[in-house]
Design a protein around this motif. Structure first.
Motif, mmCIF file in Angstrom:
data_model
loop_
_atom_site.group_PDB
_atom_site.id
_atom_site.type_symbol
_atom_site.label_atom_id
_atom_site.label_comp_id
_atom_site.label_asym_id
_atom_site.label_seq_id
_atom_site.Cartn_x
_atom_site.Cartn_y
_atom_site.Cartn_z
ATOM 1 N N LEU B 51 47.468 -9.005 -10.055
ATOM 2 C CA LEU B 51 48.097 -7.795 -9.514
ATOM 3 C C LEU B 51 47.369 -6.542 -9.973
ATOM 4 O O LEU B 51 47.043 -5.674 -9.167
ATOM 5 N N PHE B 52 47.116 -6.457 -11.281
ATOM 6 C CA PHE B 52 46.695 -5.156 -11.810
ATOM 7 C C PHE B 52 45.180 -4.983 -11.874
ATOM 8 O O PHE B 52 44.709 -3.865 -11.985
ATOM 9 N N SER B 64 46.024 -0.207 -0.565
ATOM 10 C CA SER B 64 46.418 -1.408 0.155
ATOM 11 C C SER B 64 47.809 -1.796 -0.340
ATOM 12 O O SER B 64 48.337 -1.203 -1.268
ATOM 13 N N ARG B 65 48.385 -2.839 0.273
ATOM 14 C CA ARG B 65 49.762 -3.183 -0.087
ATOM 15 C C ARG B 65 49.866 -3.607 -1.548
ATOM 16 O O ARG B 65 50.733 -3.154 -2.278
ATOM 17 N N ILE B 66 48.930 -4.474 -1.965
ATOM 18 C CA ILE B 66 49.023 -4.997 -3.329
ATOM 19 C C ILE B 66 48.735 -3.880 -4.326
ATOM 20 O O ILE B 66 49.346 -3.792 -5.383
ATOM 21 N N GLN B 67 47.817 -2.981 -3.944
ATOM 22 C CA GLN B 67 47.516 -1.878 -4.863
ATOM 23 C C GLN B 67 48.706 -0.949 -4.994
ATOM 24 O O GLN B 67 48.983 -0.420 -6.076
ATOM 25 N N SER B 68 49.448 -0.760 -3.894
ATOM 26 C CA SER B 68 50.589 0.137 -4.025
ATOM 27 C C SER B 68 51.683 -0.506 -4.861
ATOM 28 O O SER B 68 52.436 0.198 -5.536
ATOM 29 N N VAL B 69 51.761 -1.833 -4.854
ATOM 30 C CA VAL B 69 52.725 -2.480 -5.754
ATOM 31 C C VAL B 69 52.328 -2.215 -7.208
ATOM 32 O O VAL B 69 53.167 -1.856 -8.044
ATOM 33 N N ALA B 70 51.037 -2.378 -7.500
ATOM 34 C CA ALA B 70 50.563 -2.131 -8.860
ATOM 35 C C ALA B 70 50.842 -0.683 -9.267
ATOM 36 O O ALA B 70 51.309 -0.417 -10.377
ATOM 37 N N TYR B 74 53.234 0.778 -12.258
ATOM 38 C CA TYR B 74 52.695 1.751 -13.219
ATOM 39 C C TYR B 74 53.560 3.005 -13.252
ATOM 40 O O TYR B 74 54.006 3.452 -14.307
ATOM 41 N N GLY B 75 53.825 3.546 -12.038
ATOM 42 C CA GLY B 75 54.604 4.779 -11.979
ATOM 43 C C GLY B 75 56.014 4.587 -12.505
ATOM 44 O O GLY B 75 56.551 5.454 -13.187
ATOM 45 N N PHE B 76 56.585 3.426 -12.218
ATOM 46 C CA PHE B 76 57.951 3.126 -12.654
ATOM 47 C C PHE B 76 58.058 3.174 -14.170
ATOM 48 O O PHE B 76 58.892 3.887 -14.737
ATOM 49 N N VAL B 77 57.168 2.424 -14.844
ATOM 50 C CA VAL B 77 57.240 2.369 -16.306
ATOM 51 C C VAL B 77 56.799 3.703 -16.915
ATOM 52 O O VAL B 77 57.386 4.173 -17.893
ATOM 53 N N HIS B 78 55.784 4.302 -16.309
ATOM 54 C CA HIS B 78 55.273 5.574 -16.829
ATOM 55 C C HIS B 78 56.378 6.619 -16.829
ATOM 56 O O HIS B 78 56.604 7.322 -17.813
#
Lengths: 191, 256, 79
Positions: B51-52, B64-70, B74-78
């Motif tokens: 993923l990362f 891309s889709r997978i990059q936006s998940v990553a 990141y943004g969530f935890v940050h």
């Protein structure tokens, strides 16, 4: 009915063996697997390995990369916004120039209209004056002619009166001198 | 009598799924032996890398889709670290993100059929909880010196109550790693055990006539529990992470 | 043998009793979530910022239910 109970009993005996086997297995792993302390060193060792690997992968590769991507995107967005702002300012400027041009053109047009109007007025005035002058000349001429006619007419009247008076005096058998007759006619005409 | 028969006939081993055993056969489990726990931790590591690292390979501005998940993770935890623990806690972000990734991937990977859930083991969660506890305590003392002790001295309370409150605070401070670890392990263990119990009821239709009613019900219950477990898998990772942030906030800013 | 049977009986009864604790935890979680919802409906704009607090509260309430579940499991499998 009895058939089903029999098969059930068979299954029971069969699964009882399984249960015993499983019980032996459970006894070996001391009830709850979570409290089987003999597996702790193994799990802890592999957990530490896993965490260290994940930490290294994330902190060395993934997180700087993702942070960089997000910062890049942020700066791109900021740049784009700035460019958009600039373009907007340009558009406002262009609009202002356009408005100015419009105002200038309008002023110019007004000036041209005023000039044209003044020209026309001047021409008109000139033409009017010329016409007036012509009319006045014609009127004066006519008046002159009328005066002439009037004077002519008055002279004719006096001559006619003199002739008539001479003829009347002659008819009455007297002789009148022309001088006194014309004086008398002039006096009468005057009076 | 009949019920006794049936319960004997069904194979109830809800805890067997948690047994740690050597991966390549054999009986002894030394500390270095690759076990099923090792296998699933490796799967977690591969998933994290996929993923990362592979997912963000493109470094695309428009992801891309997978990059936006990553990026989302990141943004969530940050944001969580920044909001809960403050800006100066961001240097612990990789540490917290590692824990979050490990837990969330372990929880989800553990939901696969036949999988082994590493986070259902007290040993695993306790190690992480103790690591958080030690980090927080050390950071607290390094940052604030003896001032860190003011965390236990509630200055807004009446003076007479303060010693009692201090005692309670100290106890609750030391209970933190216990509840922190048992919450995660207990949740994962409970869900999987309950699914296993329902799964044990499912073959009842092969044994007895009452299974006609019980089997569909138990399958339905498995589906429902599985859905709940998907939710729990994420929420427990979230809770573990956010509690880490809360504890970190206490260490960095003990005065409020 | 009698004693072993009694111990087994006690184990199961104890495990069942421990499960009562889960009900308390359920009430606690429901209380937290319900009060959050009530507050969120009153002031929806403030709700988004408090979801973290909501989950922390739920986690604390739920942990106690997990403890009772743990006790039940310990009685069933470990004692």
């Amino acid at each position: 009915m009895s058939n089903t109970t029999q098969t059930a009993a068979e299954t029971v005996t069969e699964t009882a063996g399984h249960a015993a086997e499983a019980a032996g297995h459970a006894a070996q792993s001391a009830g709850m697997p979570q409290l089987d302390f003999s597996t702790f060193p193994n799990q802890i060792f592999w957990l530490v390995v896993a965490l260290v690997v994940i930490y290294l992968v994330l902190s060395r590769i993934a997180l700087p990369r993702i942070g960089g991507i997000i910062a890049d995107r942020q700066s791109t967005i900021t740049n784009d916004l700035a460019a958009a702002e600039e373009l907007k300012a340009k558009a406002v400027e262009a609009e202002k120039a356009y408005d100015q041009a419009l105002v200038d053109a309008r002023v110019e047009a007004n000036k041209i209209i005023a000039e044209a109007r003044a020209d026309i007025q001047k021409d008109l005035d000139k033409a009017t004056a010329k016409a007036d002058a012509e009319i006045a000349a014609k009127a004066a001429e006519s008046a002159g002619r009328i005066d002439e006619i009037r004077a002519g007419a008055a002279k004719s009247v006096a001559e006619v009166a003199k002739d008539a008076a001479e003829a009347i005096v002659a008819a009455m058998g007297a002789k009148a001198d022309a001088k006194s007759i014309s004086a008398a006619v002039a006096a009468r005409l005057k009076g | 009598m009949a019920t006794a028969e049936h319960s004997d006939g069904l194979a109830f081993h809800p805890m067997d799924q948690f047994i740690v055993k050597p991966l390549f056969g054999g009986e002894t489990l030394n500390w270095y032996t690759p076990s099923n726990a090792t296998l699933w931790m490796a799967v977690v590591i591969l998933a994290v890398i996929a993923l990362f690292v592979l997912g963000t390979r493109g470094r695309a501005i428009v992801p891309s889709r997978i990059q936006s998940v990553a990026e989302l993770a990141y943004g969530f935890v940050h944001k969580m670290v920044e909001d809960v623990a403050g800006k100066d806690a961001l240097k612990f972000f990789p540490y917290i993100f590692t824990l979050f990734c490990f837990i969330v991937f372990s929880n989800f990977v553990g939901l696969l059929p036949k999988a082994f859930t590493t986070t259902s083991h007290i040993a695993v969660t306790a190690l992480m909880a103790v690591a958080v506890f030690l980090t927080v305590t050390i950071v607290g003392f390094v940052k604030n010196g003896a001032g860190f002790l003011s965390l236990f001295w509630v200055s807004s309370a009446p003076l007479a109550l303060r010693p009692i409150l201090a005692l309670i605070e100290i106890i609750s401070y030391f209970v933190r790693p216990v509840s922190h670890s048992i919450r995660l392990a207990g949740n994962m263990m409970a869900g999987h055990a309950v699914i296993k119990v329902f799964a044990a009821f499912a073959p009842l239709i092969l044994i007895s006539g009452i299974g006609v009613a019980v089997t569909p019900l138990s399958i339905l219950a498995i589906v429902a529990m599985y859905a709940l477990e998907i939710l729990v898998a994420f929420i427990q990772a979230y809770v573990f992470t956010i509690l880490t942030c809360v504890y970190l906030k206490d260490a960095l800013h003990p005065h409020h | 043998m009698e004693l072993a049977a009694a111990a087994a009986l006690g184990k199961f009864i104890g495990a069942g009793l421990a499960c009562i604790g889960m009900g308390g935890s359920a009430m606690g979680v429901g209380n937290v979530a319900g009060n959050f919802l009530a507050g969120a409906l009153r002031n929806p704009s403030a709700a988004a910022g408090q979801t973290a607090t909501l989950f922390i509260g739920i986690a604390f309430a739920e942990a106690l239910g997990i403890f009772s579940f743990l006790v039940a499991l310990l009685l069933m499998f470990a004692v």
